[in-house]
Design an enzyme around this catalytic site. Sequence first.
Site, PDB file in Angstrom:
ATOM      1  CD  GLN A 107      -4.459  -6.211 -25.952  1.00  0.00           C
ATOM      2  OE1 GLN A 107      -3.947  -7.134 -25.334  1.00  0.00           O
ATOM      3  NE2 GLN A 107      -3.978  -5.786 -27.109  1.00  0.00           N
ATOM      4  CG  HIS A 129      -1.932  -5.878 -11.648  1.00  0.00           C
ATOM      5  ND1 HIS A 129      -2.119  -7.233 -11.465  1.00  0.00           N
ATOM      6  CD2 HIS A 129      -2.884  -5.469 -12.536  1.00  0.00           C
ATOM      7  CE1 HIS A 129      -3.151  -7.629 -12.192  1.00  0.00           C
ATOM      8  NE2 HIS A 129      -3.622  -6.587 -12.854  1.00  0.00           N
ATOM      9  NE  ARG A 187     -13.020  -2.414 -14.921  1.00  0.00           N
ATOM     10  CZ  ARG A 187     -12.750  -3.635 -15.386  1.00  0.00           C
ATOM     11  NH1 ARG A 187     -11.684  -4.278 -14.936  1.00  0.00           N
ATOM     12  NH2 ARG A 187     -13.528  -4.211 -16.280  1.00  0.00           N
ATOM     13  CB  SER A 193     -10.981  12.835 -29.707  1.00  0.00           C
ATOM     14  OG  SER A 193     -12.248  12.756 -30.327  1.00  0.00           O
ATOM     15  CD  GLN A 194     -10.481   6.499 -34.155  1.00  0.00           C
ATOM     16  OE1 GLN A 194     -11.579   5.998 -33.923  1.00  0.00           O
ATOM     17  NE2 GLN A 194      -9.516   5.826 -34.749  1.00  0.00           N
ATOM     18  NE  ARG A 214      -2.641  -6.150 -20.193  1.00  0.00           N
ATOM     19  CZ  ARG A 214      -3.676  -6.650 -20.852  1.00  0.00           C
ATOM     20  NH1 ARG A 214      -3.474  -7.566 -21.789  1.00  0.00           N
ATOM     21  NH2 ARG A 214      -4.905  -6.264 -20.567  1.00  0.00           N
ATOM     22  NE  ARG A 265      -1.056  -3.173  -3.786  1.00  0.00           N
ATOM     23  CZ  ARG A 265      -1.716  -3.382  -2.653  1.00  0.00           C
ATOM     24  NH1 ARG A 265      -2.129  -2.364  -1.921  1.00  0.00           N
ATOM     25  NH2 ARG A 265      -1.931  -4.615  -2.222  1.00  0.00           N
ATOM     26  CB  SER A 297      -0.992  -0.003   1.166  1.00  0.00           C
ATOM     27  OG  SER A 297      -0.329  -0.069   2.403  1.00  0.00           O
TER      28      SER A 297
END
Length: 243
Positions: A81, A177, A86, A94-95, A182, A173, A60
């Site tokens: 991906q 992950h 999150r 932006s397209q 990945r 942290r 933490s």
Amino acid sequence: MAQSKLQVMLLRYTANPEEIVAQAAKLCYSPASVDDLKKQVETQDMANYIKKLTDMRHLSPVEHVTFTFGIEGISRACSHQIVRHRLASYSQQSQRYVGQHSKKGGGFNFIVPPSIEKIGKKQWFVEKMQTIQKWYDEMVEMFGTTGESAFEDARFLLPNATETKIIITMNARELLHFFRVRCCNRAQWEIRAMAIEMLRQARLVSPHIFKDAGPGCVNDKCPEGKMTCGKIEEVRQKFKNLQ
């Protein structure tokens, strides 16, 4: 329109990240004031302290430091991906507002999968992208370049290969992950290349936090089970020597 190449830039990171992590961790176990803890941390060996912290899996405190990366030359397939992670902040080109019309901005750039080049079909792939560019231009012109739906709806024709740009901020942290998942050989080639370069740059500014970072098999058994790549020793050596 043109083929794009991956670019990863570490734009910003928390100043003295390992000092902040150590101070946050010490606070959990000490009655000392924050000012006293700061003075203690400044004079101690960060490497040994952070190693003890990670060995205890007390992660933490690592959340108090963040890293911001600018990424270019990745496909929309890759960015879809990335945003599955999150606990991060994202800003993506932006397209809708950044049109891909060949007469206005040179058209859309794209990523060519290495597998296409390996089988000698790069020109074939490029020709398909050129065809899609023509369709896109036609649709924009149907609406008119000043029409509110021109870029907004023409983008529905663009492929997953379309290049995008994104800025990513993660705490350390979440980065650990992200690298665990990945950097794995079983991750898709594009996000894996991006993650490895992010790790390389993160290590340069925070060598102790990311010393043992990498795919899950670097410090443990392979988490992929029967789906393992079978190259655990090769992978461990690669990430041990990553610079």
